[in-house]
Design a protein around this motif. Structure first.
Motif, PDB file in Angstrom:
ATOM      1  N   GLY A 280      -1.783   7.459   5.517  1.00 43.04           N
ATOM      2  CA  GLY A 280      -2.132   6.725   4.307  1.00 43.04           C
ATOM      3  C   GLY A 280      -2.346   7.586   3.083  1.00 43.04           C
ATOM      4  O   GLY A 280      -2.617   7.060   1.992  1.00 43.04           O
ATOM      5  N   PHE A 281      -2.205   8.904   3.221  1.00 49.17           N
ATOM      6  CA  PHE A 281      -2.392   9.814   2.075  1.00 49.17           C
ATOM      7  C   PHE A 281      -1.310   9.539   1.023  1.00 49.17           C
ATOM      8  O   PHE A 281      -0.147   9.301   1.359  1.00 49.17           O
ATOM      9  CB  PHE A 281      -2.315  11.266   2.539  1.00 49.17           C
ATOM     10  CG  PHE A 281      -2.705  12.275   1.492  1.00 49.17           C
ATOM     11  CD1 PHE A 281      -4.018  12.702   1.388  1.00 49.17           C
ATOM     12  CD2 PHE A 281      -1.764  12.792   0.623  1.00 49.17           C
ATOM     13  CE1 PHE A 281      -4.385  13.638   0.423  1.00 49.17           C
ATOM     14  CE2 PHE A 281      -2.116  13.722  -0.349  1.00 49.17           C
ATOM     15  CZ  PHE A 281      -3.437  14.140  -0.444  1.00 49.17           C
ATOM     16  N   ASP A 282      -1.690   9.581  -0.237  1.00 50.25           N
ATOM     17  CA  ASP A 282      -0.767   9.271  -1.332  1.00 50.25           C
ATOM     18  C   ASP A 282       0.120  10.497  -1.625  1.00 50.25           C
ATOM     19  O   ASP A 282      -0.093  11.231  -2.594  1.00 50.25           O
ATOM     20  CB  ASP A 282      -1.556   8.858  -2.574  1.00 50.25           C
ATOM     21  CG  ASP A 282      -0.652   8.290  -3.677  1.00 50.25           C
ATOM     22  OD1 ASP A 282       0.584   8.361  -3.522  1.00 50.25           O
ATOM     23  OD2 ASP A 282      -1.186   7.806  -4.682  1.00 50.25           O
ATOM     24  N   ASP A 284       3.204  10.688  -2.673  1.00 51.30           N
ATOM     25  CA  ASP A 284       4.041  10.632  -3.867  1.00 51.30           C
ATOM     26  C   ASP A 284       3.273  10.937  -5.152  1.00 51.30           C
ATOM     27  O   ASP A 284       3.878  11.270  -6.171  1.00 51.30           O
ATOM     28  CB  ASP A 284       4.713   9.262  -3.974  1.00 51.30           C
ATOM     29  CG  ASP A 284       5.770   9.077  -2.905  1.00 51.30           C
ATOM     30  OD1 ASP A 284       6.430  10.069  -2.569  1.00 51.30           O
ATOM     31  OD2 ASP A 284       5.914   7.956  -2.397  1.00 51.30           O
ATOM     32  N   THR A 285       1.957  10.828  -5.114  1.00 57.33           N
ATOM     33  CA  THR A 285       1.158  11.216  -6.277  1.00 57.33           C
ATOM     34  C   THR A 285       0.836  12.697  -6.262  1.00 57.33           C
ATOM     35  O   THR A 285       0.937  13.381  -7.287  1.00 57.33           O
ATOM     36  CB  THR A 285      -0.150  10.405  -6.331  1.00 57.33           C
ATOM     37  OG1 THR A 285       0.156   9.032  -6.545  1.00 57.33           O
ATOM     38  CG2 THR A 285      -1.062  10.903  -7.459  1.00 57.33           C
ATOM     39  N   HIS A 286       0.473  13.217  -5.102  1.00 59.42           N
ATOM     40  CA  HIS A 286      -0.098  14.561  -5.034  1.00 59.42           C
ATOM     41  C   HIS A 286       0.872  15.651  -4.552  1.00 59.42           C
ATOM     42  O   HIS A 286       0.588  16.834  -4.709  1.00 59.42           O
ATOM     43  CB  HIS A 286      -1.326  14.545  -4.123  1.00 59.42           C
ATOM     44  CG  HIS A 286      -2.361  13.551  -4.537  1.00 59.42           C
ATOM     45  ND1 HIS A 286      -2.935  13.562  -5.794  1.00 59.42           N
ATOM     46  CD2 HIS A 286      -2.920  12.508  -3.872  1.00 59.42           C
ATOM     47  CE1 HIS A 286      -3.819  12.571  -5.877  1.00 59.42           C
ATOM     48  NE2 HIS A 286      -3.823  11.912  -4.733  1.00 59.42           N
ATOM     49  N   ASN A 288       4.569  15.413  -5.017  1.00 61.25           N
ATOM     50  CA  ASN A 288       5.892  14.980  -5.474  1.00 61.25           C
ATOM     51  C   ASN A 288       6.151  15.532  -6.881  1.00 61.25           C
ATOM     52  O   ASN A 288       6.008  14.823  -7.871  1.00 61.25           O
ATOM     53  CB  ASN A 288       5.975  13.452  -5.470  1.00 61.25           C
ATOM     54  CG  ASN A 288       7.366  12.956  -5.836  1.00 61.25           C
ATOM     55  OD1 ASN A 288       8.364  13.632  -5.579  1.00 61.25           O
ATOM     56  ND2 ASN A 288       7.428  11.771  -6.439  1.00 61.25           N
TER      57      ASN A 288
END
Length: 502
Positions: A280-282, A284-286, A288
């Motif tokens: 569930g870690f984001d 694409d935000t962190h 990418n």
């Protein structure tokens, strides 16, 4: 009675990985050449002795970052600074370099005289404050390209309001106590991704990496099992040579793949990151970046230590912009506030050509952007000045070794032909571009102050080891770009322009 300054055939500036390497090549290839290595600091090792922040390590494997002539025998391929320092200092002792190093000797100025065909160098002793003069036929700049005095820190609104400690990795306080404390590391480059797991392991309560822009990060094994096995089977020397060639090829293939298939490379890196991070870690935000892989240097994390600390909940990543420092932390543009007891500004380094030495040629100060790099080791119009800058897309030392070899061959040719002076002359009207085709922040901040590169060999700044093996190691020393002469005020008009195979 007139006392003449000490004269040396070659003056090497800097006793880091490049300077120790240059000295060893001079001793091995040019045993009659007089030289000294001047080091401003009280110890050898350059970057590896200067930086003391937690976890400092290589981000290249030591089978390629090490010297070709000196096997890396430590089982760790991605190694900590203390192991690298031990290797460098062992090399210096083993190959007879140490007696040639003069510590606490800072070079202030280097002035070339055409009439005398030599450099006059002003030196200051760090221990006594004494200033004196040396002369040299050649100056070899082994200073790297970082400013050792200060790293880069942008202006942060409200910095003075923060009640905790603010440190820059380049000037890490030995007595900094961060045990149990909340730490925010500003940055996302190699230093930041090193600090995060190291400070967690060092006892920090929680460490947050605050980044404006993500970086490509890949886990790599800290030990190269195949390389270690090759050394056991083939012996230290042959096993190291085979492992080195394997890793050179691997580095090149990875870089070429990323350059040729950037979308596929981005997808693969994202997949590896997603598997290494909590469910569930984001990603694409962190993790990418807005640029393609290897437009900036790809960060390696040994054994995935960065991802492990994030999974364990002891570290976190925040991608946002800073609005202002507060009394207790950092207020972000999103409105979120990160509380902190310690803020580490891992915001980069400053570039500095030739260690900040004032260089003049017949009284005219060097203005680097007016000159073009020749074979990545000399500058157009500047006589008898060589320097070492490594690769940005693979291990630094691969390039430095080739340049040192070539430099010794150049000295051999000049001695054989009776020349005192060598100067590259760039073609009239040749198109130029920035010296380094690299988007890293430290490069872009300094690019306007650096020399240029041309549009054809030997005026290009090659980043291909395979090409340099063929052209620098295997090619002739002399070409139509070089002008040679004997000591004479009129050398510029009487110089030989003959291309002679060497």
């Amino acid at each position: 009675m007139t006392t003449h300054p000490e004269h040396l055939d070659v003056l090497v500036i800097g006793a880091g990985i490049s300077g120790i390497g240059a000295a060893r090549y001079l001793l091995a290839e040019r045993p009659g050449t007089t030289f000294a290595v001047l080091e401003a600091r009280a110890a050898s090792g350059g970057t590896w002795d200067l930086f003391r922040y937690p976890g400092i390590r290589s981000d290249s494997d030591l089978h390629t970052f090490g010297y070709e002539f000196k096997p890396w025998t430590d089982p760790k391929s991605i190694a900590s600074a203390d192991r690298i320092l031990a290797y460098l200092r062992e090399t210096s002792e083993e190959y007879g370099v140490e007696p040639h190093i003069r510590y606490q000797h800072r070079v202030l100025e280097a002035a070339w005289s055409t009439a005398d065909a030599r450099w006059t160098v002003q030196v200051e002793r760090g221990d006594t404050g004494e200033r004196f003069t040396l002369t040299a036929g050649w100056v070899f700049g082994a200073t790297g390209y970082y400013d050792y005095e200060a790293g880069f820190t942008p202006t942060f609104e409200g910095r003075d309001r923060f009640r905790g400690e603010i440190v820059h990795p380049q000037h890490w306080p030995e007595d900094l106590d961060y045990a149990g404390k909340r730490v925010v590391v500003i940055g996302s480059g190699a230093t930041a991704v090193t600090l995060l797991p190291a400070m967690v392991e060092g006892g920090a309560g929680h460490v947050t990496m605050l980044q404006r822009t993500p970086t490509y990060i890949m886990p790599v094994p800290s030990e190269d099992k195949l390389a270690n096995g090759l050394r056991k089977v083939l012996g230290e020397t042959r096993g190291y040579a085979v492992a080195r060639q394997k890793n050179i090829l691997k580095q090149r293939l990875v870089w070429q793949f990323c350059q040729t298939f950037p979308k596929t490379a981005r997808t693969l890196i994202r997949s590896v990151n997603a598997k290494a991070l909590p469910e569930g870690f984001d990603v694409d935000t962190h993790f990418n970046p807005p640029y393609d892989p290897w437009d900036q240097r790809l960060c390696a994390v040994p054994d995935g230590d960065l991802f492990r600390t994030i999974r364990d909940g002891r570290a976190s990543v925040v991608t946002d912009r800073i609005s202002t420092f507060t009394e207790t932390g950092i207020l972000l543009e999103s409105g979120e506030e990160l509380e902190a007891d310690v803020i580490v500004t891992a915001t980069g380094l400053n570039m500095q050509l030739f260690g900040g030495i004032a260089i003049t040629v017949d009284g005219t100060a060097l203005h680097a952007p007016d000159h073009v790099a020749y074979k990545g080791m000399m500058l157009s119009g500047i006589p008898n000045l060589a320097f070492a800058i490594g690769y940005t897309n693979s291990s630094w030392t691969l390039k430095v070794g080739l340049l040192c070899e070539h430099f010794c061959r150049l000295l051999e040719h000049m001695e054989a032909e009776g020349y005192d002076v060598c100067v590259p002359v760039a073609p009239e009207g040749m198109a130029t571009r920035p010296l380094l085709d690299f988007e890293a922040g430290y490069v872009q901040r300094a690019i306007a102050d650096l020399p240029r590169q041309g549009d054809r060999y030997p005026w290009t700044m090659s980043m291909s080891y395979a090409d340099d093996v063929k052209l620098v190691r295997g090619g002739p020393v002399v070409d139509e770009a070089l002008r040679f002469s004997t000591a004479s005020p009129a050398w510029a008009t009487t110089a030989s322009n003959e291309a002679v195979p060497a």
